[in-house]
Scaffold this motif. Structure first.
Motif, PDB file in Angstrom:
ATOM      1  N   ALA A   1      -2.508 -16.065  15.723  1.00 28.33           N
ATOM      2  CA  ALA A   1      -1.981 -14.746  16.055  1.00 28.33           C
ATOM      3  C   ALA A   1      -0.836 -14.346  15.126  1.00 28.33           C
ATOM      4  O   ALA A   1      -0.715 -13.183  14.732  1.00 28.33           O
ATOM      5  N   SER A   2      -0.009 -15.291  14.778  1.00 26.63           N
ATOM      6  CA  SER A   2       1.138 -14.973  13.907  1.00 26.63           C
ATOM      7  C   SER A   2       0.672 -14.486  12.536  1.00 26.63           C
ATOM      8  O   SER A   2       1.199 -13.499  11.999  1.00 26.63           O
ATOM      9  N   ALA A   3      -0.332 -15.172  11.992  1.00 24.58           N
ATOM     10  CA  ALA A   3      -0.850 -14.764  10.682  1.00 24.58           C
ATOM     11  C   ALA A   3      -1.501 -13.390  10.772  1.00 24.58           C
ATOM     12  O   ALA A   3      -1.352 -12.552   9.867  1.00 24.58           O
ATOM     13  N   LEU A   4      -2.215 -13.149  11.861  1.00 25.52           N
ATOM     14  CA  LEU A   4      -2.873 -11.857  12.048  1.00 25.52           C
ATOM     15  C   LEU A   4      -1.842 -10.730  12.106  1.00 25.52           C
ATOM     16  O   LEU A   4      -1.990  -9.691  11.444  1.00 25.52           O
ATOM     17  N   VAL A   5      -0.796 -10.941  12.873  1.00 20.88           N
ATOM     18  CA  VAL A   5       0.250  -9.919  12.989  1.00 20.88           C
ATOM     19  C   VAL A   5       0.944  -9.719  11.648  1.00 20.88           C
ATOM     20  O   VAL A   5       1.200  -8.582  11.216  1.00 20.88           O
ATOM     21  N   ALA A   6       1.246 -10.809  10.980  1.00 20.77           N
ATOM     22  CA  ALA A   6       1.928 -10.705   9.682  1.00 20.77           C
ATOM     23  C   ALA A   6       1.068  -9.935   8.681  1.00 20.77           C
ATOM     24  O   ALA A   6       1.567  -9.064   7.949  1.00 20.77           O
ATOM     25  N   ASP A   7      -0.235 -10.238   8.661  1.00 15.22           N
ATOM     26  CA  ASP A   7      -1.132  -9.529   7.739  1.00 15.22           C
ATOM     27  C   ASP A   7      -1.190  -8.043   8.061  1.00 15.22           C
ATOM     28  O   ASP A   7      -1.162  -7.193   7.163  1.00 15.22           O
ATOM     29  N   ALA A   8      -1.283  -7.737   9.353  1.00 18.33           N
ATOM     30  CA  ALA A   8      -1.386  -6.330   9.758  1.00 18.33           C
ATOM     31  C   ALA A   8      -0.115  -5.576   9.399  1.00 18.33           C
ATOM     32  O   ALA A   8      -0.166  -4.436   8.904  1.00 18.33           O
ATOM     33  N   LEU A   9       1.015  -6.210   9.624  1.00 20.11           N
ATOM     34  CA  LEU A   9       2.280  -5.538   9.313  1.00 20.11           C
ATOM     35  C   LEU A   9       2.480  -5.390   7.814  1.00 20.11           C
ATOM     36  O   LEU A   9       2.999  -4.372   7.337  1.00 20.11           O
ATOM     37  N   ARG A  10       2.058  -6.401   7.051  1.00 12.03           N
ATOM     38  CA  ARG A  10       2.170  -6.264   5.596  1.00 12.03           C
ATOM     39  C   ARG A  10       1.292  -5.125   5.089  1.00 12.03           C
ATOM     40  O   ARG A  10       1.676  -4.375   4.191  1.00 12.03           O
ATOM     41  N   ALA A  11       0.108  -4.976   5.676  1.00  9.10           N
ATOM     42  CA  ALA A  11      -0.766  -3.857   5.286  1.00  9.10           C
ATOM     43  C   ALA A  11      -0.086  -2.536   5.605  1.00  9.10           C
ATOM     44  O   ALA A  11      -0.159  -1.576   4.827  1.00  9.10           O
TER      45      ALA A  11
ATOM     46  N   ALA B   1      -1.328   1.371  -1.152  1.00  7.06           N
ATOM     47  CA  ALA B   1      -2.770   1.376  -0.896  1.00  7.06           C
ATOM     48  C   ALA B   1      -3.309   2.804  -0.888  1.00  7.06           C
ATOM     49  O   ALA B   1      -4.389   3.082  -1.432  1.00  7.06           O
ATOM     50  N   THR B   2      -2.543   3.701  -0.292  1.00  6.40           N
ATOM     51  CA  THR B   2      -2.966   5.103  -0.234  1.00  6.40           C
ATOM     52  C   THR B   2      -3.033   5.694  -1.636  1.00  6.40           C
ATOM     53  O   THR B   2      -3.979   6.404  -1.984  1.00  6.40           O
ATOM     54  N   GLU B   3      -2.033   5.370  -2.448  1.00  6.08           N
ATOM     55  CA  GLU B   3      -2.020   5.906  -3.810  1.00  6.08           C
ATOM     56  C   GLU B   3      -3.206   5.377  -4.613  1.00  6.08           C
ATOM     57  O   GLU B   3      -3.827   6.134  -5.381  1.00  6.08           O
ATOM     58  N   VAL B   4      -3.530   4.118  -4.429  1.00  3.25           N
ATOM     59  CA  VAL B   4      -4.679   3.544  -5.144  1.00  3.25           C
ATOM     60  C   VAL B   4      -5.961   4.280  -4.774  1.00  3.25           C
ATOM     61  O   VAL B   4      -6.774   4.642  -5.635  1.00  3.25           O
ATOM     62  N   VAL B   5      -6.139   4.519  -3.482  1.00  2.00           N
ATOM     63  CA  VAL B   5      -7.355   5.206  -3.020  1.00  2.00           C
ATOM     64  C   VAL B   5      -7.415   6.622  -3.594  1.00  2.00           C
ATOM     65  O   VAL B   5      -8.448   7.065  -4.107  1.00  2.00           O
ATOM     66  N   LEU B   6      -6.285   7.323  -3.519  1.00  2.07           N
ATOM     67  CA  LEU B   6      -6.283   8.712  -3.979  1.00  2.07           C
ATOM     68  C   LEU B   6      -6.495   8.804  -5.488  1.00  2.07           C
ATOM     69  O   LEU B   6      -7.201   9.692  -5.977  1.00  2.07           O
ATOM     70  N   ARG B   7      -5.895   7.881  -6.227  1.00  2.00           N
ATOM     71  CA  ARG B   7      -6.116   7.876  -7.681  1.00  2.00           C
ATOM     72  C   ARG B   7      -7.581   7.567  -8.005  1.00  2.00           C
ATOM     73  O   ARG B   7      -8.156   8.126  -8.935  1.00  2.00           O
TER      74      ARG B   7
END
Lengths: 143, 94
Positions: free
Chosen positions: B31-41, B48-54
């Motif tokens: 659970a800790s890794a899952l939360v950490a990954d989600a928060l880092r995202a 990430a948004t800029e990459v998609v838009l570009r």
């Protein structure tokens, strides 16, 4: 309605149509909002108007779909309670059947967010200029 | 290769979650890794948004972002002035 964060700006249909046609100024608003841990709201009624405005243009329609899928964007639904509230703004004003902008203005007021547009002349009069982000103040840019 | 969290570099945090989210978290092997990954995202969503838009052709520039930076930054200090009275919702959309 839980959006999981602070709403920084709400986009009206003019802004959405500009994005659908590839205008980078709206994209920059979204990226900057994300950088500041804010969200950009897309009112459902304004989204409907934007989709209608670009029907027949597959690339533009695809960009509108992309818009709502971006992690920094939240579609603002219209529940029955919100429909009643949007139709009865606190300050009497004719909606002139522009329900997309009415939903956008209501959302900007309710969430204390900016009303972002590329057509500042169309902004409902009840919003103070200080609550409007005029994306057209910089030159239009397309790919 | 297994990743392990160094207890010396972590903090224990108590949060309240909706039932469905909590159930999903309880079902996760780490659970800790899952939360950490989600928060880092979440923390990296601007990039990430800029990459998609570009990728789809939008030319995102610093100058363009600068145009909206000031108003958005001001939200952290005070919400935009509201014209209408009777607005009861807080600025926190959550």
């Amino acid at each position: 309605m839980s959006l999981g964060g602070r709403l920084g700006a709400v986009l009206d249909q003019a802004g959405m149509v500009s994005f659908a046609r590839g205008d980078a100024r709206v994209a920059e608003l979204i990226v900057e909002a994300a950088a500041q841990q804010l969200f950009v709201g897309v009112p459902a009624v304004a989204l409907l108007v934007a989709h209608a405005a670009v029907r027949g243009d597959d690339a533009a329609r695809a960009r509108l779909v992309l818009l709502t899928a971006l992690p920094a964007v939240r579609v603002l639904a219209l529940t029955e309670a919100e429909a009643a509230a949007v139709a009865n703004p606190p300050i009497t004003e004719s909606l002139d059947q522009d329900l997309g902008r009415a939903h956008t203005a209501w959302a900007a007021e309710t969430y204390r967010a900016y009303y972002a547009t590329t057509d500042v002349r169309s902004v409902p009069a009840r919003l103070p200029p200080g609550q409007v982000v005029d994306l057209a103040a910089t030159p239009e840019r397309h790919p | 290769m297994a990743f392990a969290y160094d207890p010396g570099m972590t903090k224990r945090v108590t949060v309240s979650l909706p039932d469905d989210v909590a159930a999903f978290l309880y079902s996760a092997p780490n659970a800790s890794a899952l939360v950490a990954d989600a928060l880092r995202a979440h923390m990296n969503r601007a990039a990430a948004t800029e990459v998609v838009l570009r990728a789809v052709g939008f030319e995102v520039t610093d100058a363009g972002r600068e145009h909206v930076r000031g108003p958005l930054s001001a939200l952290g200090l005070a919400p935009p002035r509201l014209a209408a009275s009777g607005v009861t919702a807080s600025g926190e959309a959550g």
